[in-house]
Design a protein around this motif. Structure first.
Motif, PDB file in Angstrom:
ATOM      1  N   ALA A  26      31.536  30.148  33.940  1.00 36.71           N
ATOM      2  CA  ALA A  26      32.792  30.409  34.655  1.00 36.71           C
ATOM      3  C   ALA A  26      33.294  31.803  34.297  1.00 36.71           C
ATOM      4  CB  ALA A  26      33.825  29.361  34.293  1.00 36.71           C
ATOM      5  N   PHE A  27      33.548  32.612  35.298  1.00 33.99           N
ATOM      6  CA  PHE A  27      33.977  33.989  35.043  1.00 33.99           C
ATOM      7  C   PHE A  27      35.498  34.150  35.136  1.00 33.99           C
ATOM      8  CE2 PHE A  27      34.925  38.333  36.308  1.00 33.99           C
ATOM      9  CZ  PHE A  27      34.270  39.043  35.319  1.00 33.99           C
ATOM     10  N   GLY A  28      36.113  33.505  36.116  1.00 33.78           N
ATOM     11  CA  GLY A  28      37.559  33.625  36.296  1.00 33.78           C
ATOM     12  C   GLY A  28      38.024  32.889  37.533  1.00 33.78           C
ATOM     13  N   GLU A  29      39.323  32.932  37.781  1.00 35.34           N
ATOM     14  CA  GLU A  29      39.916  32.277  38.946  1.00 35.34           C
ATOM     15  C   GLU A  29      40.623  33.301  39.824  1.00 35.34           C
ATOM     16  OE1 GLU A  29      42.522  29.273  37.504  1.00 35.34           O
ATOM     17  OE2 GLU A  29      40.902  27.932  36.856  1.00 35.34           O
ATOM     18  N   ALA A  34      43.405  41.584  47.250  1.00 35.44           N
ATOM     19  CA  ALA A  34      43.808  42.991  47.330  1.00 35.44           C
ATOM     20  C   ALA A  34      43.300  43.640  48.608  1.00 35.44           C
ATOM     21  CB  ALA A  34      43.297  43.754  46.108  1.00 35.44           C
ATOM     22  N   VAL A  35      44.219  44.282  49.339  1.00 37.87           N
ATOM     23  CA  VAL A  35      43.893  45.004  50.563  1.00 37.87           C
ATOM     24  C   VAL A  35      44.316  46.462  50.358  1.00 37.87           C
ATOM     25  CG1 VAL A  35      44.282  45.160  53.063  1.00 37.87           C
ATOM     26  CG2 VAL A  35      44.318  42.922  51.928  1.00 37.87           C
ATOM     27  N   PHE A  47      39.013  40.490  45.114  1.00 34.08           N
ATOM     28  CA  PHE A  47      39.816  39.441  44.500  1.00 34.08           C
ATOM     29  C   PHE A  47      40.337  39.921  43.139  1.00 34.08           C
ATOM     30  CE2 PHE A  47      36.841  36.384  46.830  1.00 34.08           C
ATOM     31  CZ  PHE A  47      37.756  36.159  47.855  1.00 34.08           C
ATOM     32  N   VAL A  48      41.580  39.597  42.860  1.00 38.68           N
ATOM     33  CA  VAL A  48      42.117  39.805  41.522  1.00 38.68           C
ATOM     34  C   VAL A  48      41.872  38.524  40.745  1.00 38.68           C
ATOM     35  CG1 VAL A  48      44.163  40.314  40.144  1.00 38.68           C
ATOM     36  CG2 VAL A  48      43.866  41.401  42.391  1.00 38.68           C
ATOM     37  N   LEU A  49      41.154  38.626  39.616  1.00 37.47           N
ATOM     38  CA  LEU A  49      40.765  37.451  38.837  1.00 37.47           C
ATOM     39  C   LEU A  49      41.432  37.440  37.473  1.00 37.47           C
ATOM     40  CD1 LEU A  49      36.879  37.526  39.431  1.00 37.47           C
ATOM     41  CD2 LEU A  49      38.620  36.391  40.834  1.00 37.47           C
ATOM     42  N   ARG A  50      41.641  36.243  36.977  1.00 40.84           N
ATOM     43  CA  ARG A  50      42.030  36.044  35.582  1.00 40.84           C
ATOM     44  C   ARG A  50      41.066  35.048  34.972  1.00 40.84           C
ATOM     45  NH1 ARG A  50      46.738  37.958  33.438  1.00 40.84           N
ATOM     46  NH2 ARG A  50      48.253  38.835  34.887  1.00 40.84           N
ATOM     47  N   GLY A  51      40.681  35.302  33.706  1.00 42.41           N
ATOM     48  CA  GLY A  51      39.744  34.402  33.045  1.00 42.41           C
ATOM     49  C   GLY A  51      40.339  33.027  32.841  1.00 42.41           C
ATOM     50  N   GLY A  52      39.516  32.010  32.935  1.00 45.79           N
ATOM     51  CA  GLY A  52      40.008  30.645  32.791  1.00 45.79           C
ATOM     52  C   GLY A  52      40.368  30.268  31.373  1.00 45.79           C
ATOM     53  N   THR A  53      39.845  30.980  30.375  1.00 49.30           N
ATOM     54  CA  THR A  53      40.095  30.591  28.987  1.00 49.30           C
ATOM     55  C   THR A  53      41.399  31.134  28.442  1.00 49.30           C
ATOM     56  OG1 THR A  53      38.836  32.518  28.229  1.00 49.30           O
ATOM     57  CG2 THR A  53      37.645  30.433  28.483  1.00 49.30           C
ATOM     58  N   SER A  54      41.931  32.214  29.002  1.00 51.47           N
ATOM     59  CA  SER A  54      43.156  32.810  28.481  1.00 51.47           C
ATOM     60  C   SER A  54      44.052  33.253  29.622  1.00 51.47           C
ATOM     61  CB  SER A  54      42.842  34.018  27.591  1.00 51.47           C
ATOM     62  OG  SER A  54      44.042  34.652  27.195  1.00 51.47           O
ATOM     63  N   LEU A  61      39.474  43.211  38.832  1.00 49.73           N
ATOM     64  CA  LEU A  61      39.307  43.293  40.278  1.00 49.73           C
ATOM     65  C   LEU A  61      37.816  43.280  40.604  1.00 49.73           C
ATOM     66  CD1 LEU A  61      40.638  43.742  43.072  1.00 49.73           C
ATOM     67  CD2 LEU A  61      40.417  46.193  42.668  1.00 49.73           C
ATOM     68  N   VAL A  62      37.427  42.333  41.458  1.00 48.08           N
ATOM     69  CA  VAL A  62      36.032  42.221  41.895  1.00 48.08           C
ATOM     70  C   VAL A  62      35.969  42.470  43.390  1.00 48.08           C
ATOM     71  CG1 VAL A  62      34.046  40.700  42.132  1.00 48.08           C
ATOM     72  CG2 VAL A  62      35.454  40.583  40.080  1.00 48.08           C
TER      73      VAL A  62
END
Length: 423
Positions: A26-29, A34-35, A47-54, A61-62
Motif C-alpha cells: 500500500a502506497f497511499g490514499e 490536482a488540475v 492525485f494528491v496522496l497521503r500514506g496510510g500509516t501516518s 503528488l503522483v
C-alpha cells in the motif's frame, strides 16, 4: 488486468481509494485531485496522496500518467516519479475548490451547487498504454448528493442506487467557478470569456442569485464594458451593493461605459459625497454629459433619455448613414432609427434603419420612407412617456427642449426596465 478506457468514475468514488506501489504494498490514499488550468483545464494532472500509516505524513503528488488502472486497483508504474506536493494554491483542487461550492452554469444561465464531479478514464493519444483522467461534468442534483452521503459503503452498491436517480449535470466546458478570494480567482479563472458573451440580463440574474462574497468576486472579474451592461440591468439597491467596496476610480471606469442616462440614474441613487467622488474620477467629456442629465428628475423624460443617438442632416446619403453606424460608440443594438435634424437641431424626419438596407448607397435620407415622428418634452413624466410608447407602439421616443431641438432619445428597453424595477 487493466481496466478499459472510457470507464466512468467520480471524485466521490475515488476519494480515499488506495494507490498500490509496484511491489504490491500500500502506497497511499487519494486525498485530492490536482488540475493545472493554465496547461490543461479539462484533465486531472495528478492525485494528491497521503500514506496510510501516518495521517501527518506530508502529501505527495503522483501524475495520472504514472498510474496503471488495474482490476486490483490503481497501481504505480515501476519508474513512476513521486513529486513532493508544492504550494497547493498553484492547483485547482477538485475536492477543495469545487465540492459544495457555488458555480455559474453559463449554459443554463444560473447558479448551482456542486455535489460531485464525474470523471472518465481515457486512453492517451501517444500510442502507449497510458491513461488520462478527463473531467466530464459536474453533478448538481440528487445523484451526486447520494454518492457522497453513502460514502464508505461498497462502491458497487452506491453506484447501483445512484444510477437509478435522474442525472442533473453540467458539462465541464460550460462551468465557471466562482472564487471569492481575488488572488486565487485569477489562477482559477476557467472559461471566463463565456460570461462576457452572455446577455447582460442573464449576468444580472446570476448576480442576484449569489451570496454577497461570490457576487462581488464575479462582478469584479468582469471587464468594464460587461460590468456596465450588467449594472444597468439590476435595481438601485443591488447597484449600490455591487460598487460599495470598489474605489471611486474603478467605479468611474464602469460608469463611463454605461449609457449616459442610465449612468445619471445610477449616480442619482448614491449619496451625494459618493456620487461626487465618482464624477471627479471620470473623463471631463463623459462627466459633463452625465452632470447635465443629473439636473433632471429621474422620473422625467430627461432623466430617462440617453444622449447617445444618431442624428444626421436630411440631405445626407445612405452610405454616410451606414458609415455613421459603423463609427457609433453607443449601444448600437438599441438604435432603431436615424433621426433627421436641421442645422438648428430641429427634427425633420425619422428613417427606420431597415430602410437603409434596401436603399441605394447614393440615395438621400430624406427621400426614404419615413417613420412617424413622436416627441415629448424634457419635463414629461414617466407616466406620460409610458403612455406614448403604448399608444404609438414605439421603439424609441425623441425628447425635445423648449426650442423644439432634439435633446435625447428614450429607448423602449429603458421604459421596460423602469417598469420592471417599480414592480
Amino acid at each position: 488486468m487493466t481496466r478499459h478506457a472510457n470507464e466512468r468514475t467520480s471524485v466521490s468514488a475515488l476519494l480515499g481509494a488506495r494507490v498500490i506501489a509496484s511491489d504490491g504494498s500500500a502506497f497511499g490514499e487519494i486525498r485530492e485531485f490536482a488540475v493545472v488550468p493554465s496547461e490543461d483545464a479539462s484533465h486531472v494532472f495528478g492525485f494528491v496522496l497521503r500514506g496510510g500509516t501516518s495521517k501527518k505524513e506530508a502529501p505527495t503528488l503522483v501524475r495520472i500518467m504514472d498510474l496503471v488502472n488495474q482490476q486490483k486497483g490503481l497501481t504505480l508504474r515501476s519508474k513512476a516519479e513521486i513529486l513532493d506536493m508544492p504550494d497547493a494554491e498553484a492547483y485547482l483542487l477538485l475536492e477543495r475548490d469545487l465540492l459544495d461550492q457555488q458555480i455559474i452554469d453559463v449554459y443554463g444561465h444560473k447558479v448551482v451547487r456542486v455535489n460531485d464531479v464525474d470523471l472518465i478514464w481515457e486512453a492517451c493519444l501517444d500510442g502507449t498504454d497510458r491513461l488520462s483522467l478527463r473531467i466530464a461534468e459536474v453533478e448538481v442534483g440528487l445523484r451526486g448528493a447520494v454518492r457522497r452521503l453513502l460514502k464508505g459503503l461498497p462502491q458497487a452498491s452506491v453506484e447501483s442506487l445512484a444510477t437509478r436517480l435522474p442525472p442533473s449535470v453540467i458539462p465541464w466546458d460550460f462551468v465557471d467557478l466562482i472564487e471569492r478570494d481575488p488572488s486565487r480567482r485569477v489562477k482559477l479563472k476557467i472559461e471566463q470569456n463565456r460570461l462576457a458573451n452572455m446577455h447582460p440580463s442573464d449576468i444580472a440574474d446570476i448576480l442576484e442569485e449569489l451570496a454577497p462574497a461570490e457576487r462581488q468576486a464575479l462582478f469584479t472579474s468582469l471587464d468594464e464594458e460587461v460590468a456596465a451592461e450588467a449594472l444597468e440591468e439590476v435595481g438601485p439597491k443591488m447597484q449600490q451593493a455591487l460598487i460599495q467596496d470598489l474605489d471611486s476610480e474603478v467605479v468611474a471606469g464602469i460608469v463611463e461605459e454605461m449609457d449616459p442616462g442610465a449612468a445619471a440614474d445610477f449616480l442619482a441613487e448614491l449619496p451625494e459625497e459618493r456620487s461626487d467622488a465618482i464624477l471627479e474620477e471620470m473623463d471631463p467629456e463623459e462627466r459633463q454629459e452625465v452632470e447635465e442629465l443629473l439636473e433632471f428628475s429621474g422620473d422625467s423624460a430627461a432623466g430617462r433619455m440617453t444622449t447617445e443617438y444618431i442624428a444626421l442632416p436630411p440631405e445626407a446619403s445612405v452610405s454616410f448613414a451606414i458609415q455613421s453606424l459603423h463609427e457609433f460608440e453607443g449601444d448600437l443594438e438599441a438604435v432603431t432609427d436615424i433621426i433627421l435634424i436641421d442645422d438648428a437641431g430641429a427634427i425633420k424626419g425619422l428613417v427606420p434603419i431597415v430602410h437603409l438596407v434596401l436603399a441605394k448607397p447614393s440615395a438621400i435620407l430624406s427621400s426614404l420612407p419615413q417613420g412617424h415622428i413622436v416627441t415629448c418634452r424634457l419635463d414629461a413624466s414617466g407616466k406620460k412617456v409610458a403612455e406614448l410608447f403604448d399608444k404609438y407602439n414605439l421603439r424609441s421616443l425623441s425628447v425635445i427642449d423648449d426650442e423644439h431641438h432634439l435633446a435625447g432619445v428614450i429607448h423602449a428597453e429603458q421604459v421596460i426596465a423602469n417598469l420592471r424595477h417599480k414592480h
